[in-house]
Structure formats: C-alpha cells, structure tokens
Design a protein around this motif. Sequence first.
Motif, PDB file in Angstrom:
ATOM      1  N   ILE A 149       3.850 -16.541   8.356  1.00  0.00           N
ATOM      2  CA  ILE A 149       3.285 -15.210   8.608  1.00  0.00           C
ATOM      3  C   ILE A 149       3.587 -14.276   7.442  1.00  0.00           C
ATOM      4  O   ILE A 149       2.722 -13.517   6.999  1.00  0.00           O
ATOM      5  CB  ILE A 149       3.798 -14.640   9.946  1.00  0.00           C
ATOM      6  N   SER A 150       4.790 -14.351   6.906  1.00  0.00           N
ATOM      7  CA  SER A 150       5.152 -13.514   5.747  1.00  0.00           C
ATOM      8  C   SER A 150       4.306 -13.868   4.530  1.00  0.00           C
ATOM      9  O   SER A 150       3.874 -12.981   3.781  1.00  0.00           O
ATOM     10  CB  SER A 150       6.636 -13.669   5.422  1.00  0.00           C
ATOM     11  N   ALA A 151       4.051 -15.155   4.318  1.00  0.00           N
ATOM     12  CA  ALA A 151       3.218 -15.585   3.188  1.00  0.00           C
ATOM     13  C   ALA A 151       1.781 -15.085   3.358  1.00  0.00           C
ATOM     14  O   ALA A 151       1.156 -14.627   2.392  1.00  0.00           O
ATOM     15  CB  ALA A 151       3.243 -17.107   3.066  1.00  0.00           C
ATOM     16  N   ALA A 152       1.264 -15.158   4.580  1.00  0.00           N
ATOM     17  CA  ALA A 152      -0.086 -14.657   4.851  1.00  0.00           C
ATOM     18  C   ALA A 152      -0.149 -13.149   4.625  1.00  0.00           C
ATOM     19  O   ALA A 152      -1.111 -12.643   4.041  1.00  0.00           O
ATOM     20  CB  ALA A 152      -0.495 -15.000   6.278  1.00  0.00           C
ATOM     21  N   LEU A 153       0.867 -12.464   5.055  1.00  0.00           N
ATOM     22  CA  LEU A 153       0.933 -11.026   4.860  1.00  0.00           C
ATOM     23  C   LEU A 153       0.914 -10.681   3.378  1.00  0.00           C
ATOM     24  O   LEU A 153       0.186  -9.784   2.937  1.00  0.00           O
ATOM     25  CB  LEU A 153       2.183 -10.468   5.537  1.00  0.00           C
ATOM     26  N   ALA A 154       1.680 -11.398   2.587  1.00  0.00           N
ATOM     27  CA  ALA A 154       1.724 -11.154   1.137  1.00  0.00           C
ATOM     28  C   ALA A 154       0.354 -11.364   0.493  1.00  0.00           C
ATOM     29  O   ALA A 154      -0.001 -10.656  -0.458  1.00  0.00           O
ATOM     30  CB  ALA A 154       2.762 -12.068   0.491  1.00  0.00           C
ATOM     31  N   GLN A 155      -0.426 -12.302   1.026  1.00  0.00           N
ATOM     32  CA  GLN A 155      -1.762 -12.560   0.485  1.00  0.00           C
ATOM     33  C   GLN A 155      -2.760 -11.479   0.862  1.00  0.00           C
ATOM     34  O   GLN A 155      -3.801 -11.350   0.218  1.00  0.00           O
ATOM     35  CB  GLN A 155      -2.284 -13.908   0.977  1.00  0.00           C
ATOM     36  N   CYS A 156      -2.458 -10.706   1.893  1.00  0.00           N
ATOM     37  CA  CYS A 156      -3.391  -9.683   2.381  1.00  0.00           C
ATOM     38  C   CYS A 156      -3.112  -8.286   1.832  1.00  0.00           C
ATOM     39  O   CYS A 156      -4.012  -7.452   1.801  1.00  0.00           O
ATOM     40  CB  CYS A 156      -3.345  -9.624   3.906  1.00  0.00           C
ATOM     41  N   VAL A 157      -1.888  -8.030   1.450  1.00  0.00           N
ATOM     42  CA  VAL A 157      -1.516  -6.691   0.992  1.00  0.00           C
ATOM     43  C   VAL A 157      -2.207  -6.385  -0.338  1.00  0.00           C
ATOM     44  O   VAL A 157      -2.187  -7.201  -1.258  1.00  0.00           O
ATOM     45  CB  VAL A 157       0.020  -6.564   0.859  1.00  0.00           C
ATOM     46  N   GLY A 158      -2.859  -5.240  -0.400  1.00  0.00           N
ATOM     47  CA  GLY A 158      -3.529  -4.815  -1.617  1.00  0.00           C
ATOM     48  C   GLY A 158      -4.885  -5.466  -1.834  1.00  0.00           C
ATOM     49  O   GLY A 158      -5.466  -5.339  -2.900  1.00  0.00           O
TER      50      GLY A 158
END
Length: 108
Positions: free
Chosen positions: A34-43
């Motif tokens: 979930i953290s990796a997916a979040l990092a891919q979505c930010v910005g």
Amino acid sequence: ALPSAKLVGFGERTCIFAVAAQLCGSSEMDDTAISAALAQCVGVTDDELRARWVLHDEEDMAVPKLMLLRTVLRIIGARRLSFLQTMGTCEGVLLCEELWTSAMRPGS
C-alpha cells in the motif's frame, strides 16, 4: 486485530479495497504494498493515473483511499488484507458458506 489475522475486504469495483488492489497490482495487500502504491500516486495527475490503471473514475480518490486503508490497518495492527470483489457491499456475502470454504478463501 491479531498480527496473524487475515482480513478480507469486499465490495464493488470502486470500493476502497478494489482501488487499493488495482494500485497494488494484487488482491493481496500489506503495508509495504500500500505504501509503494501510494508513492506511485503522489504528485501524479488524474490523467496519468487513468493512463496507468483502471480506476473506474476514482482517480481523484486514489490517494485518500490508500491513506485511509493504510491508516486503519496500522491502527488495528493488521499485517495483510485480501480483496474479494462482489456486486456491491452486501451483508449476504458473509452468510454464503461456499464463499468461505478453504478452497475459496483469498490467498489460500
């Protein structure tokens, strides 16, 4: 939740669990995924999200849904979650014994 507990999230294609599964690339999720997916979505713009994933018009909700799911899992101490898609979030799913046999359980 017990650290060894396995949670199952169910719902239709735009529910929080479906969006997270799409972004994580798997119906089996943990904090790291979930953290990796979040990092891919930010910005990233909604158009960029739409080009990379099928989110069924939930692009604007991708980050909030991931944040909420990760936060709740951390608060309750759950290590992992499986997503099971249904036609809506109906309580009847919980009563369907065939769905919860060992052969049908997600990740079994």
